[in-house]
Design a protein around this motif. Structure first.
Motif, mmCIF file in Angstrom:
data_model
loop_
_atom_site.group_PDB
_atom_site.id
_atom_site.type_symbol
_atom_site.label_atom_id
_atom_site.label_comp_id
_atom_site.label_asym_id
_atom_site.label_seq_id
_atom_site.Cartn_x
_atom_site.Cartn_y
_atom_site.Cartn_z
ATOM 1 N N LEU A 166 -3.514 12.615 -7.940
ATOM 2 C CA LEU A 166 -4.533 13.474 -8.561
ATOM 3 C C LEU A 166 -4.281 13.614 -10.061
ATOM 4 O O LEU A 166 -5.226 13.644 -10.863
ATOM 5 N N ALA A 167 -3.012 13.645 -10.454
ATOM 6 C CA ALA A 167 -2.695 13.758 -11.880
ATOM 7 C C ALA A 167 -3.156 12.505 -12.618
ATOM 8 O O ALA A 167 -3.650 12.572 -13.753
ATOM 9 N N LYS A 168 -3.001 11.338 -11.967
ATOM 10 C CA LYS A 168 -3.466 10.096 -12.601
ATOM 11 C C LYS A 168 -4.976 10.132 -12.826
ATOM 12 O O LYS A 168 -5.469 9.695 -13.865
ATOM 13 N N GLU B 54 -4.477 11.031 2.725
ATOM 14 C CA GLU B 54 -3.131 11.184 2.185
ATOM 15 C C GLU B 54 -3.136 10.982 0.666
ATOM 16 O O GLU B 54 -2.498 11.724 -0.075
ATOM 17 N N MET B 55 -3.893 9.991 0.215
ATOM 18 C CA MET B 55 -3.958 9.725 -1.224
ATOM 19 C C MET B 55 -4.556 10.915 -1.978
ATOM 20 O O MET B 55 -4.035 11.338 -3.009
ATOM 21 N N LEU B 56 -5.621 11.463 -1.432
ATOM 22 C CA LEU B 56 -6.313 12.552 -2.123
ATOM 23 C C LEU B 56 -5.548 13.871 -2.036
ATOM 24 O O LEU B 56 -5.900 14.842 -2.714
ATOM 25 N N ALA B 57 -4.517 13.911 -1.188
ATOM 26 C CA ALA B 57 -3.695 15.119 -1.089
ATOM 27 C C ALA B 57 -2.433 14.987 -1.933
ATOM 28 O O ALA B 57 -1.648 15.923 -2.030
ATOM 29 N N MET C 115 0.846 -1.204 0.000
ATOM 30 C CA MET C 115 0.000 0.000 0.000
ATOM 31 C C MET C 115 0.877 1.249 0.000
ATOM 32 O O MET C 115 1.777 1.388 0.817
ATOM 33 N N SER C 116 0.604 2.125 -0.920
ATOM 34 C CA SER C 116 1.502 3.276 -1.028
ATOM 35 C C SER C 116 1.025 4.487 -0.219
ATOM 36 O O SER C 116 1.803 5.395 0.042
ATOM 37 N N TYR C 117 -0.238 4.525 0.170
ATOM 38 C CA TYR C 117 -0.730 5.650 0.978
ATOM 39 C C TYR C 117 -1.252 5.127 2.313
ATOM 40 O O TYR C 117 -1.866 4.066 2.366
ATOM 41 N N ALA C 118 -1.034 5.890 3.346
ATOM 42 C CA ALA C 118 -1.469 5.462 4.673
ATOM 43 C C ALA C 118 -2.987 5.456 4.768
ATOM 44 O O ALA C 118 -3.578 4.612 5.426
ATOM 45 N N ASN C 119 -3.630 6.394 4.112
ATOM 46 C CA ASN C 119 -5.090 6.459 4.172
ATOM 47 C C ASN C 119 -5.620 7.282 3.005
ATOM 48 O O ASN C 119 -4.843 7.845 2.225
ATOM 49 N N PHE D 42 -15.278 12.088 -3.637
ATOM 50 C CA PHE D 42 -14.311 12.850 -4.438
ATOM 51 C C PHE D 42 -14.511 12.601 -5.934
ATOM 52 O O PHE D 42 -14.602 13.548 -6.728
ATOM 53 N N ILE D 43 -14.620 11.330 -6.323
ATOM 54 C CA ILE D 43 -14.691 11.018 -7.757
ATOM 55 C C ILE D 43 -16.066 11.408 -8.321
ATOM 56 O O ILE D 43 -16.181 11.808 -9.475
#
Ligand code: FMN
Ligand code: SF4
Ligand code: FES
Lengths: 431, 163
Positions: B16-18, B8-11, B1-5, B54-55
């Motif tokens: 976001l570019a992806k 963090e992913m949405l920041a 897992m690359s993001y803790a939560n 978000f999406i």
């Protein structure tokens, strides 16, 4: 014995077969160049019609005829769709093409786009094929780099884009209108027809959908001519065909043979015969949705006419073989669990019927069968047939009726004895 | 897992570019919904409501619509799955080839029933319907890797090679 063909599978097993350079080294994209520079869209469509190519997704509809249902000209934005959802139990042929020869599929899509003057195409691949997704996306990227996709392809004035999208685990998204809803970011629920996709498809635009293998045939047809193609195999549904054989055979796999190969030959010669050299018991000849055959019914040709004689269909040409260790009640429980799980739930006969078939069969298999259960299965199935939005209901009911009719004695024995008479033999391991 | 939560992913600007790339990859942005949900599922091993909101906002949809989509498709999960998702195909051709034996073996080895995740978050065991590999039955997918003709001994080896 029918000769194994190397037409659709010509590049399978070659080094770097998914790369555009190796595809081109063996004549790839030459049919597209011929079409764009020397033929009119009508001529391309004419060759496909002359070839009598029938769809390979299950229903066997003539491809050229379906293309001609799209409105002519460029007044409306038209889309093509390539159905790479391959989810029919027993079917694994499209995977072979996607993972080994993506450019052949893509070339077929571009040729179809030229013939129908479509603006672009969607490639919708099931979510559980991540490698295939990446392979196809890379093929698309390479085709853009070489000018086979995009604006003014090879200076012909024809422009065409291809978009790759993924499913996310739903058999029903193989149904054409469910797939289109899925492409629009919706639940994969089939649409009521009419309107048909040719008038109202993706984003409400005129659309045409074909199976992976259907598109992969198109470059062969343009290269060799429709008449050449129409002379291969069974005249009513000609061409090379990818037969998938799974279950209790010694050599499960995909076999490319002329359409209309003899089913016994396919099982005993090409696929090496029955696992354990045991007696054959049953064969599902075209994916799980077509009626099952008994061992004494396999001297037939694998084409629509041949299989009609024994009350079944070619479907997706996925042949599931069962030897004498298999309990037919258990096999049917497995399939009805599948359909009950995959019903989208929009239509009461399908949602409730598949669920009840599953429950009745589980009860019989577990020893709680009651006299009259077989007729109950037939009654429930007949009440699904023809009463639903999409063909999934029929796809569950048809095999249900066939299992219960063809192997009625075995179902009755379960009910009478209150147990599975074959419990001790259950399933051999084929690995 | 690359993001803790999910926050963090949405920041994260790369993430976001992806999403922006996906939204622009198709004739209409709504086609990007399923691919975007796949992206989130792969990063977080689930699709939390925060991402759904978000999406939905980004693609101009109602959050309830997105939730309907997430719950319709088998490959999206609102609950976090284990680091390794073990997918045992159980449909007829694989059953004929011994998928029941494979499933029983994995259940006993991991002390998990289909649908359960191990206490340490390492494994989730599920059964799946036909994954178009019937000539390679019994078929087992571990995350994105497909294994063909998997015997119990093969399964032990495959699991042994995971970190
Ligand atoms: C429940 C259901 C599932 C289907 N799954 C597939 C599939 O996985 N792949 C496919 O090509 N066609 C599938 N079809 C058939 C498609 O609806 C459609 O007829 C086909 O893609 C048309 O292509 P063709 O004319 O080239 O055969 C399915 C149909 C139904 C009713
Ligand atoms: S027949 Fe079944 S799968 Fe098809 S639309 Fe109706 S409920 Fe859904
Ligand atoms: S039944 Fe398991 S892959 Fe088809």
């Amino acid at each position: 014995m029918a000769e194994v063909l190397k037409l659709l599978t010509r590049n399978v097993g070659k080094a770097n077969s998914t790369n555009v350079d190796s595809y081109m080294a063996s004549g790839g994209y030459e049919p597209l160049m011929t079409a764009l520079h020397k033929m009119s869209p009508e001529q391309v469509l004419g060759e496909v019609k002359a070839s009598n190519l029938k769809g390979r997704g299950g229903a066997g509809f003539p491809a050229g005829l379906k293309w001609s249902f799209l409105p002519k000209g460029k007044d409306r934005v038209k889309y093509l769709v390539c159905n790479a959802d391959e989810s029919e139990p027993g079917t694994f042929k499209d995977r072979l093409l996607i993972e080994n020869d993506p450019h052949a599929i893509l070339e077929g899509m571009i040729l179809a786009g030229f013939a129908t003057q479509a603006a672009g195409a969607f490639f919708y691949i099931r979510g559980e094929m991540p490698q295939g997704f990446r392979i196809f996306q890379r093929a698309v990227d390479q085709a853009y780099e070489r000018g086979f996709l995009g604006k003014n392809i090879l200076g012909s004035g024809f422009s065409f884009d291809v978009y790759v999208s993924r499913g996310a685990g739903a058999y029903i998204c193989g149904e054409e209108t469910a797939l289109m809803n899925s492409l629009e970011g919706k639940r994969g629920e089939p649409r009521l027809k009419p309107p048909f996709p040719a008038g109202f498809g993706v984003y409400g635009q005129p659309s045409n959908i074909n199976n992976v293998e259907t598109y992969a045939n198109v470059p062969l047809i343009i290269k060799n001519g429709g008449a050449w193609y129409a002379a291969i195999g069974a005249p009513s549904a000609p061409g090379p065909r990818l037969y998938g054989v799974s279950g209790h055979v010694k050599r499960p796999g995909v076999y490319e043979l002329p359409s209309g190969v003899n089913l016994r030959e396919l099982i005993y010669e090409h696929a090496g015969g029955i696992l354990g050299d045991r007696p054959l018991k049953a064969v599902i000849p075209g994916g799980s949705s077509v009626p099952v055959l008994r061992a004494d019914q396999i001297d037939v040709t694998m084409d629509p006419d041949g299989l009609k004689k024994v009350g079944t269909m070619v479907g997706s040409a996925g042949v599931i073989v069962m030897n004498d260790t298999v309990c037919m009640v258990k096999a049917m429980v497995n399939l009805m669990q599948f359909y009950a799980h995959e019903s989208c739930g929009q239509c009461t006969p399908c949602r409730e019927g598949t669920h009840w078939l599953k429950l009745i069969l589980q009860r019989i298999e577990e020893g709680g069968g009651k006299p009259g259960d077989v007729d109950l299965i037939l009654d429930v199935s007949n009440n699904i047939m023809g009463r639903t939005i999409c063909p999934l209901g029929d796809a569950a009911a048809m095999p249900a009726i066939a299992f219960a009719t063809q192997f009625r004695d075995e179902f009755e024995a379960h009910i009478r004895e209150g147990r599975c008479p074959m419990a001790h033999t259950h399933m051999t391991v084929a690995v | 897992m690359s993001y803790a939560n999910v926050s963090e992913m949405l920041a994260n600007s790369e993430f976001l570019a992806k999403v922006e790339d996906l939204a622009k990859s198709y004739p209409e942005p709504r086609t990007a919904l399923l691919p975007a949900l796949h992206l989130c599922q792969a990063e977080l091993r689930h699709v939390p409501v925060e991402f759904q909101a978000f999406i939905a906002e980004r693609l101009g949809m109602a959050p309830a619509h997105v939730r309907g989509v997430v719950t319709f498709y088998e490959m999206y999960s609102e609950k976090q799955l284990g680091r390794y998702l073990l997918q045992v195909c159980k449909t007829l051709p694989c059953m004929l080839a011994g998928s029941e034996i494979l499933l029983e073996h994995l259940q006993a080895k991991l002390a998990l029933k289909p649908g359960q995740t191990s206490g340490d978050g390492r494994f989730t065991l599920i059964t799946v319907e036909c994954i178009a590999c019937c000539d390679g039955g019994p078929a087992l997918m571990v995350n994105e890797t497909l294994h063909r003709h998997v015997t119990p001994a093969d399964a032990d080896r495959i699991l042994g090679e995971l970190e």
